[in-house]
Design a protein around this motif. Structure first.
Motif, PDB file in Angstrom:
ATOM      1  N   THR A  17     -54.152  30.203 -37.936  1.00 33.92           N
ATOM      2  CA  THR A  17     -54.732  29.632 -36.831  1.00 33.92           C
ATOM      3  C   THR A  17     -56.193  29.583 -37.269  1.00 33.92           C
ATOM      4  O   THR A  17     -57.080  30.189 -38.050  1.00 33.92           O
ATOM      5  N   PHE A  18     -56.828  28.277 -37.116  1.00 32.28           N
ATOM      6  CA  PHE A  18     -57.662  27.274 -37.407  1.00 32.28           C
ATOM      7  C   PHE A  18     -58.642  27.558 -36.579  1.00 32.28           C
ATOM      8  O   PHE A  18     -58.211  26.808 -35.596  1.00 32.28           O
ATOM      9  N   ARG A  26     -58.676  25.284 -30.822  1.00 29.72           N
ATOM     10  CA  ARG A  26     -57.921  26.339 -32.323  1.00 29.72           C
ATOM     11  C   ARG A  26     -56.828  26.072 -32.004  1.00 29.72           C
ATOM     12  O   ARG A  26     -55.604  25.376 -31.225  1.00 29.72           O
ATOM     13  N   VAL A  27     -55.717  25.979 -33.728  1.00 28.97           N
ATOM     14  CA  VAL A  27     -54.933  25.856 -34.186  1.00 28.97           C
ATOM     15  C   VAL A  27     -53.777  26.162 -34.766  1.00 28.97           C
ATOM     16  O   VAL A  27     -54.746  27.331 -35.433  1.00 28.97           O
ATOM     17  N   ILE A  46     -55.280  14.450 -31.953  1.00 26.19           N
ATOM     18  CA  ILE A  46     -56.483  15.365 -30.659  1.00 26.19           C
ATOM     19  C   ILE A  46     -57.470  15.065 -30.646  1.00 26.19           C
ATOM     20  O   ILE A  46     -58.646  14.260 -30.026  1.00 26.19           O
ATOM     21  N   ALA A  47     -57.893  16.257 -31.857  1.00 27.97           N
ATOM     22  CA  ALA A  47     -59.386  15.955 -31.521  1.00 27.97           C
ATOM     23  C   ALA A  47     -60.522  14.513 -32.297  1.00 27.97           C
ATOM     24  O   ALA A  47     -61.118  14.397 -31.668  1.00 27.97           O
ATOM     25  N   ARG A  48     -59.443  13.765 -33.317  1.00 28.65           N
ATOM     26  CA  ARG A  48     -60.372  12.005 -33.406  1.00 28.65           C
ATOM     27  C   ARG A  48     -60.455  11.353 -31.869  1.00 28.65           C
ATOM     28  O   ARG A  48     -61.553  10.824 -31.743  1.00 28.65           O
ATOM     29  N   LYS A  49     -59.767  11.924 -31.511  1.00 26.83           N
ATOM     30  CA  LYS A  49     -59.319  11.199 -30.489  1.00 26.83           C
ATOM     31  C   LYS A  49     -60.352  11.675 -29.169  1.00 26.83           C
ATOM     32  O   LYS A  49     -61.257  10.582 -28.450  1.00 26.83           O
ATOM     33  N   TRP A  50     -60.933  13.065 -28.928  1.00 19.48           N
ATOM     34  CA  TRP A  50     -61.408  13.411 -27.794  1.00 19.48           C
ATOM     35  C   TRP A  50     -63.080  12.785 -28.637  1.00 19.48           C
ATOM     36  O   TRP A  50     -63.899  12.911 -28.163  1.00 19.48           O
ATOM     37  N   LEU A  51     -62.957  13.046 -29.934  1.00 19.75           N
ATOM     38  CA  LEU A  51     -64.631  13.117 -30.267  1.00 19.75           C
ATOM     39  C   LEU A  51     -64.652  11.340 -30.403  1.00 19.75           C
ATOM     40  O   LEU A  51     -65.873  11.497 -29.990  1.00 19.75           O
ATOM     41  N   ALA A  52     -63.753  10.961 -30.271  1.00 15.67           N
ATOM     42  CA  ALA A  52     -63.999   9.215 -30.673  1.00 15.67           C
ATOM     43  C   ALA A  52     -64.541   8.856 -28.824  1.00 15.67           C
ATOM     44  O   ALA A  52     -65.427   7.901 -29.025  1.00 15.67           O
ATOM     45  N   LEU A  53     -63.968   9.915 -27.331  1.00 12.99           N
ATOM     46  CA  LEU A  53     -64.146   9.210 -26.611  1.00 12.99           C
ATOM     47  C   LEU A  53     -65.417   9.263 -26.245  1.00 12.99           C
ATOM     48  O   LEU A  53     -66.158   9.317 -25.056  1.00 12.99           O
ATOM     49  N   ARG A  54     -65.607  10.468 -26.397  1.00 10.00           N
ATOM     50  CA  ARG A  54     -67.054  11.473 -26.075  1.00 10.00           C
ATOM     51  C   ARG A  54     -68.089  10.563 -27.263  1.00 10.00           C
ATOM     52  O   ARG A  54     -69.580  11.030 -26.395  1.00 10.00           O
ATOM     53  N   TYR A  55     -68.182  10.860 -28.241  1.00 14.48           N
ATOM     54  CA  TYR A  55     -69.725  10.285 -29.542  1.00 14.48           C
ATOM     55  C   TYR A  55     -69.438   9.378 -29.684  1.00 14.48           C
ATOM     56  O   TYR A  55     -70.503   8.586 -30.528  1.00 14.48           O
ATOM     57  N   GLY A  56     -67.682   8.420 -29.442  1.00 21.03           N
ATOM     58  CA  GLY A  56     -68.020   7.324 -30.616  1.00 21.03           C
ATOM     59  C   GLY A  56     -67.606   7.229 -32.166  1.00 21.03           C
ATOM     60  O   GLY A  56     -67.773   6.635 -33.219  1.00 21.03           O
ATOM     61  N   THR A  57     -67.538   7.948 -32.862  1.00 27.44           N
ATOM     62  CA  THR A  57     -67.005   8.807 -33.988  1.00 27.44           C
ATOM     63  C   THR A  57     -66.245   8.150 -34.467  1.00 27.44           C
ATOM     64  O   THR A  57     -64.768   8.260 -33.829  1.00 27.44           O
ATOM     65  N   VAL A  58     -66.346   7.985 -35.947  1.00 26.55           N
ATOM     66  CA  VAL A  58     -64.429   7.705 -36.856  1.00 26.55           C
ATOM     67  C   VAL A  58     -65.212   8.029 -37.643  1.00 26.55           C
ATOM     68  O   VAL A  58     -65.893   8.085 -37.999  1.00 26.55           O
ATOM     69  N   LEU A  77     -65.225  19.108 -36.570  1.00 27.51           N
ATOM     70  CA  LEU A  77     -66.360  18.704 -35.471  1.00 27.51           C
ATOM     71  C   LEU A  77     -65.613  18.820 -34.276  1.00 27.51           C
ATOM     72  O   LEU A  77     -66.495  19.037 -33.713  1.00 27.51           O
ATOM     73  N   ALA A  78     -64.620  18.576 -33.789  1.00 25.99           N
ATOM     74  CA  ALA A  78     -64.668  19.251 -32.698  1.00 25.99           C
ATOM     75  C   ALA A  78     -64.907  20.477 -32.155  1.00 25.99           C
ATOM     76  O   ALA A  78     -64.887  20.456 -31.019  1.00 25.99           O
ATOM     77  N   ASP A  79     -63.855  21.848 -33.252  1.00 21.83           N
ATOM     78  CA  ASP A  79     -64.652  22.675 -32.922  1.00 21.83           C
ATOM     79  C   ASP A  79     -66.195  23.031 -32.206  1.00 21.83           C
ATOM     80  O   ASP A  79     -67.024  23.423 -31.467  1.00 21.83           O
ATOM     81  N   HIS A  80     -67.217  22.313 -33.398  1.00 21.96           N
ATOM     82  CA  HIS A  80     -68.609  22.732 -33.482  1.00 21.96           C
ATOM     83  C   HIS A  80     -69.369  21.381 -32.278  1.00 21.96           C
ATOM     84  O   HIS A  80     -70.471  22.527 -31.434  1.00 21.96           O
ATOM     85  N   ALA A  81     -68.444  20.509 -31.741  1.00 21.74           N
ATOM     86  CA  ALA A  81     -68.802  20.440 -30.568  1.00 21.74           C
ATOM     87  C   ALA A  81     -69.023  21.147 -29.172  1.00 21.74           C
ATOM     88  O   ALA A  81     -69.688  21.177 -28.337  1.00 21.74           O
ATOM     89  N   LEU A  82     -67.520  21.294 -29.093  1.00 23.24           N
ATOM     90  CA  LEU A  82     -67.714  22.655 -27.670  1.00 23.24           C
ATOM     91  C   LEU A  82     -68.282  23.615 -27.658  1.00 23.24           C
ATOM     92  O   LEU A  82     -69.336  24.026 -26.954  1.00 23.24           O
ATOM     93  N   LEU A  83     -68.278  24.483 -29.592  1.00 20.76           N
ATOM     94  CA  LEU A  83     -69.241  25.575 -29.794  1.00 20.76           C
ATOM     95  C   LEU A  83     -70.456  25.215 -29.206  1.00 20.76           C
ATOM     96  O   LEU A  83     -71.278  25.978 -28.494  1.00 20.76           O
ATOM     97  N   HIS A  84     -71.292  23.896 -29.468  1.00 21.32           N
ATOM     98  CA  HIS A  84     -73.006  23.433 -28.941  1.00 21.32           C
ATOM     99  C   HIS A  84     -72.860  23.061 -27.606  1.00 21.32           C
ATOM    100  O   HIS A  84     -73.923  23.357 -27.139  1.00 21.32           O
ATOM    101  N   ARG A  85     -72.314  22.460 -26.843  1.00 23.02           N
ATOM    102  CA  ARG A  85     -71.459  22.434 -25.254  1.00 23.02           C
ATOM    103  C   ARG A  85     -71.825  23.721 -25.138  1.00 23.02           C
ATOM    104  O   ARG A  85     -72.358  23.757 -24.032  1.00 23.02           O
ATOM    105  N   GLY A  86     -70.879  24.419 -25.434  1.00 23.11           N
ATOM    106  CA  GLY A  86     -71.214  25.814 -24.448  1.00 23.11           C
ATOM    107  C   GLY A  86     -72.257  26.654 -24.754  1.00 23.11           C
ATOM    108  O   GLY A  86     -72.818  27.812 -23.376  1.00 23.11           O
TER     109      GLY A  86
END
Length: 357
Positions: free
Chosen positions: A5-6, A11-12, A140-152, A340-349
């Protein structure tokens, strides 16, 4: 089995074996309400899929993903997302000759000493086959990042064995089986790989991963540094033996006046830090470089021992990647997306939606 688990909030949990009925993962912590379809995930799996050229393993796996849970009427529900990929082209008989001995450079030896039992079919749990669920989760993570921040997030091969590949354009990366950013070098890479396959040997590679449109502020100063978590994730990719951020080992030769990225009102003048300062993202592109070792399963006869500690000669038959780095780009992208998705959620929290950021 520990270590499957990561992640903290995103978490995955990865499961399965190379020659078992199926492999897959459970993705927990994906925010609800995000549009998600099989196609979003399948597109990335197709980039990693085996059998796509003569330069990779000829195992023919469709890698068709099934979404078992966590999505309702096309959007994520915030509950665990179950993903399943069935194995359809395993040839376990190819591994009968090594069931009692250990391949040099492979995890056979260490698995036996840790568990006292191992699945020799395709390497079992230590197989790079288990990177497919990682790519699915990363989609899944990269789609969430792209929608939220425009991440590529993109990756390319910068070196195959002794052949260095000068970066020319991202446009070439998806147009060849090597993920090479330079079309002029493709004939040389193909000739090299054809000769390598005839020799029954393998070679290593270097992969560069770049994430753009990342907000500043992700990461922590000491134990949960963004760069530390990226290195941790990348070292979880089969065959990776080295990870560097930004200038990496080249920073040894640089003076502080050169390495320190100067800042102007218009932004940074360079990016030797690789987009991370003090363990926290700076808003610049995050750049990561991976050193990938040669494949351990080769036809060349090598000396080893069997389970009784007696001398043995090992020759691995079957279907293997002569260079695992060729298919590593989508996997490295997925791992970076997960971190990056994990850290973005941690930062938001921790910090919420700061208006002054």
């Amino acid at each position: 089995m520990a270590g499957s688990t990561f992640g903290t909030l995103f978490r995955v949990s990865n499961f399965g074996e190379s020659h078992g009925p199926a492999i897959g993962c459970v993705v927990d912590g994906c925010p609800p309400g995000m549009p998600l379809t099989v196609k979003d995930i399948q597109t990335q799996l197709d980039r990693r899929r085996p059998g796509t050229s003569r330069h990779v393993t000829q195992r023919q796996e469709a890698d068709q993903v099934e979404i078992l849970s966590g999505v309702f009427e096309g959007v994520t529900t915030g509950t665990p997302i179950g993903l399943l990929i069935r194995n359809t082209d395993a040839r376990s008989k190819d591994y009968a000759s090594i069931a009692d001995s250990f391949r040099p450079g492979h995890a056979d030896y260490t698995y036996w000493h840790k568990f006292g039992v191992r699945d020799p079919r395709g390497g079992g749990r230590s197989s790079a086959r288990l990177t497919a669920p990682t790519v699915a989760a990363g989609a899944i993570a990269r789609k969430w990042l792209a929608l939220r921040y425009g991440t590529v997030i993109r990756a390319y091969m910068s070196q195959l064995g002794p052949i260095r590949i000068p970066f020319l354009s991202w446009d070439f990366v998806e147009q060849n089986p090597f993920y090479a950013p330079n079309a002029d070098v493709i004939p040389e890479l193909e000739d090299y790989m054809d000769a390598l396959r005839r020799d029954g040997d393998s070679i290593g590679a270097r992969i560069e991963v770049v994430a753009e449109q990342i907000p500043a502020g992700l990461g922590e100063p000491i134990y949960d540094r963004l760069d530390a978590d990226i290195a941790y994730a990348m070292m979880g990719l089969n065959a990776v033996k080295g990870v560097s951020i930004g200038a990496g080992f080249e920073s040894i030769d640089q003076r502080g006046s050169e390495h320190g990225d100067e800042i102007t009102p218009e932004g940074f003048l360079s990016n030797h830090a690789g987009g991370i300062l003090g363990g926290i993202s700076s808003g610049q592109p995050i750049t990561v470089s991976l050193a990938i070792k040669p494949t351990s399963s080769i036809r060349v006869e090598r000396r080893s021992v069997n389970r009784a500690g007696e001398p043995a000669v090992v020759q691995t038959l079957g279907r293997h990647d002569p260079c695992v780095g060729i298919r590593a780009a989508p996997i490295a992208e997925a791992l970076l997306a997960l971190v990056l998705a994990d850290h973005a959620l941690l930062h938001r929290g921790q910090c919420g939606e700061r208006e002054d950021a």
